[in-house]
Design a protein around this motif. Structure first.
Motif, PDB file in Angstrom:
ATOM      1  N   TYR A   4       0.826  -1.197   0.000  1.00 14.84           N
ATOM      2  CA  TYR A   4       0.000   0.000   0.000  1.00 14.84           C
ATOM      3  C   TYR A   4       0.861   1.247   0.000  1.00 14.84           C
ATOM      4  N   ILE A   5       0.258   2.346  -0.444  1.00 17.53           N
ATOM      5  CA  ILE A   5       0.934   3.633  -0.441  1.00 17.53           C
ATOM      6  C   ILE A   5       0.048   4.637   0.278  1.00 17.53           C
ATOM      7  N   LEU A   6       0.658   5.344   1.206  1.00 16.21           N
ATOM      8  CA  LEU A   6       0.002   6.422   1.934  1.00 16.21           C
ATOM      9  C   LEU A   6       0.623   7.744   1.520  1.00 16.21           C
ATOM     10  N   THR A   7      -0.129   8.817   1.675  1.00 19.47           N
ATOM     11  CA  THR A   7       0.404  10.152   1.454  1.00 19.47           C
ATOM     12  C   THR A   7      -0.110  11.082   2.540  1.00 19.47           C
ATOM     13  N   ASN A   8       0.395  12.288   2.549  1.00 15.53           N
ATOM     14  CA  ASN A   8      -0.056  13.313   3.484  1.00 15.53           C
ATOM     15  C   ASN A   8      -1.073  14.212   2.777  1.00 15.53           C
ATOM     16  N   PRO A   9      -1.732  15.118   3.497  1.00 16.80           N
ATOM     17  CA  PRO A   9      -2.748  15.963   2.853  1.00 16.80           C
ATOM     18  C   PRO A   9      -2.220  16.800   1.683  1.00 16.80           C
ATOM     19  N   ALA A  10      -0.960  17.198   1.713  1.00 21.01           N
ATOM     20  CA  ALA A  10      -0.391  18.008   0.634  1.00 21.01           C
ATOM     21  C   ALA A  10       0.153  17.149  -0.516  1.00 21.01           C
ATOM     22  N   HIS A  11       0.135  15.834  -0.348  1.00 22.37           N
ATOM     23  CA  HIS A  11       0.623  14.880  -1.356  1.00 22.37           C
ATOM     24  C   HIS A  11       2.120  15.059  -1.642  1.00 22.37           C
ATOM     25  N   PHE A  39       7.440   7.211  11.149  1.00 20.42           N
ATOM     26  CA  PHE A  39       7.552   7.999   9.917  1.00 20.42           C
ATOM     27  C   PHE A  39       6.218   8.656   9.583  1.00 20.42           C
ATOM     28  N   THR A  40       5.160   7.854   9.602  1.00 20.27           N
ATOM     29  CA  THR A  40       3.865   8.370   9.180  1.00 20.27           C
ATOM     30  C   THR A  40       3.352   9.454  10.118  1.00 20.27           C
ATOM     31  N   GLY A  41       3.668   9.349  11.397  1.00 23.68           N
ATOM     32  CA  GLY A  41       3.271  10.391  12.335  1.00 23.68           C
ATOM     33  C   GLY A  41       4.039  11.685  12.108  1.00 23.68           C
ATOM     34  N   ARG A  42       5.317  11.560  11.888  1.00 22.60           N
ATOM     35  CA  ARG A  42       6.169  12.732  11.668  1.00 22.60           C
ATOM     36  C   ARG A  42       5.743  13.500  10.417  1.00 22.60           C
ATOM     37  N   TYR A  43       5.386  12.764   9.368  1.00 16.61           N
ATOM     38  CA  TYR A  43       5.049  13.402   8.099  1.00 16.61           C
ATOM     39  C   TYR A  43       3.560  13.395   7.781  1.00 16.61           C
ATOM     40  N   GLN A  44       2.745  12.989   8.739  1.00 15.44           N
ATOM     41  CA  GLN A  44       1.283  12.959   8.609  1.00 15.44           C
ATOM     42  C   GLN A  44       0.832  12.206   7.360  1.00 15.44           C
ATOM     43  N   THR A  45       1.483  11.084   7.115  1.00 17.90           N
ATOM     44  CA  THR A  45       1.115  10.254   5.963  1.00 17.90           C
ATOM     45  C   THR A  45       0.163   9.156   6.423  1.00 17.90           C
ATOM     46  N   ASN A  46      -1.113   9.453   6.407  1.00 18.67           N
ATOM     47  CA  ASN A  46      -2.102   8.469   6.839  1.00 18.67           C
ATOM     48  C   ASN A  46      -3.284   8.370   5.877  1.00 18.67           C
ATOM     49  N   LEU A  47      -3.102   8.851   4.653  1.00 17.56           N
ATOM     50  CA  LEU A  47      -4.162   8.791   3.656  1.00 17.56           C
ATOM     51  C   LEU A  47      -3.839   7.705   2.643  1.00 17.56           C
ATOM     52  N   THR A  85      -7.459  10.700  -9.190  1.00 17.20           N
ATOM     53  CA  THR A  85      -7.591  11.950  -8.436  1.00 17.20           C
ATOM     54  C   THR A  85      -6.846  11.913  -7.092  1.00 17.20           C
ATOM     55  N   TRP A  86      -6.185  10.805  -6.822  1.00 17.92           N
ATOM     56  CA  TRP A  86      -5.487  10.614  -5.544  1.00 17.92           C
ATOM     57  C   TRP A  86      -6.462  10.770  -4.363  1.00 17.92           C
ATOM     58  N   ALA A  87      -7.698  10.387  -4.577  1.00 17.04           N
ATOM     59  CA  ALA A  87      -8.690  10.457  -3.505  1.00 17.04           C
ATOM     60  C   ALA A  87      -8.327   9.457  -2.403  1.00 17.04           C
ATOM     61  N   THR A  88      -8.599   9.819  -1.184  1.00 11.48           N
ATOM     62  CA  THR A  88      -8.346   8.920  -0.063  1.00 11.48           C
ATOM     63  C   THR A  88      -9.272   7.721  -0.181  1.00 11.48           C
ATOM     64  N   ILE A  89      -8.698   6.538  -0.090  1.00  8.76           N
ATOM     65  CA  ILE A  89      -9.465   5.301  -0.188  1.00  8.76           C
ATOM     66  C   ILE A  89      -9.891   4.890   1.212  1.00  8.76           C
ATOM     67  N   ASP A  90     -11.175   4.673   1.374  1.00  8.70           N
ATOM     68  CA  ASP A  90     -11.712   4.196   2.643  1.00  8.70           C
ATOM     69  C   ASP A  90     -11.743   2.678   2.599  1.00  8.70           C
ATOM     70  N   PRO A  91     -10.961   2.009   3.464  1.00 12.70           N
ATOM     71  CA  PRO A  91     -10.929   0.549   3.395  1.00 12.70           C
ATOM     72  C   PRO A  91     -12.291  -0.096   3.621  1.00 12.70           C
ATOM     73  N   ALA A  92     -13.196   0.581   4.304  1.00  7.43           N
ATOM     74  CA  ALA A  92     -14.526   0.019   4.533  1.00  7.43           C
ATOM     75  C   ALA A  92     -15.278  -0.151   3.214  1.00  7.43           C
ATOM     76  N   THR A  93     -15.019   0.716   2.262  1.00  5.38           N
ATOM     77  CA  THR A  93     -15.706   0.621   0.971  1.00  5.38           C
ATOM     78  C   THR A  93     -15.082  -0.450   0.094  1.00  5.38           C
ATOM     79  N   TRP A  94     -13.913  -0.931   0.449  1.00  9.49           N
ATOM     80  CA  TRP A  94     -13.214  -1.957  -0.314  1.00  9.49           C
ATOM     81  C   TRP A  94     -13.219  -3.286   0.415  1.00  9.49           C
ATOM     82  N   SER A  95     -14.087  -3.434   1.410  1.00  9.34           N
ATOM     83  CA  SER A  95     -14.048  -4.614   2.273  1.00  9.34           C
ATOM     84  C   SER A  95     -14.155  -5.932   1.510  1.00  9.34           C
ATOM     85  N   ASP A  96     -14.864  -5.932   0.374  1.00  6.93           N
ATOM     86  CA  ASP A  96     -14.952  -7.171  -0.400  1.00  6.93           C
ATOM     87  C   ASP A  96     -13.602  -7.554  -1.011  1.00  6.93           C
TER      88      ASP A  96
END
Length: 98
Positions: A4-11, A39-47, A85-96
């Motif tokens: 998986y790949i995460l990004t921060n709000p500013a991408h 790392f993710t906390g320091r750079y706010q990469t949780n999207l 669009t680099w939209a944030t993916i909600d894992p709940a919508t991908w549960s299948d």
């Protein structure tokens, strides 16, 4: 297993990881739990902007290493092909798929 790949709000930052439980791992990243938050906390990469299933841990590790070796431009092209669009993916919508 998932890569998986995460990004921060500013991408501006990309984080690549692997897990066998994507919703749990995202929760850990978002809440700074254990090593996931360093790392993710320091750079706010949780999207979550990209993920792909892998059949087993060995292949997931190999794919993670491959992606980490790519240029930023190549990573951006991969993300754009999956999520234009680099939209944030909600894992709940991908549960299948998870």
């Amino acid at each position: 297993m998932y890569v998986y790949i995460l990004t921060n709000p500013a991408h501006t930052v990309l984080y690549i990881g692997i897990t066998n439980d994507l919703p749990r791992r995202l929760h850990e990243h978002s809440n700074g739990l254990g090593d996931a938050g360093k790392f993710t906390g320091r750079y706010q990469t949780n999207l979550l902007i990209y993920f792909e299933p892998c059949p087993d841990p060995t292949q997931a590790i190999a794919r993670e290493k491959q992606l980490k070796g790519w240029t930023r431009a190549k990573k951006e092209a991969l993300i754009a092909a999956f999520n234009p669009t680099w939209a944030t993916i909600d894992p709940a919508t991908w549960s299948d798929d998870l």
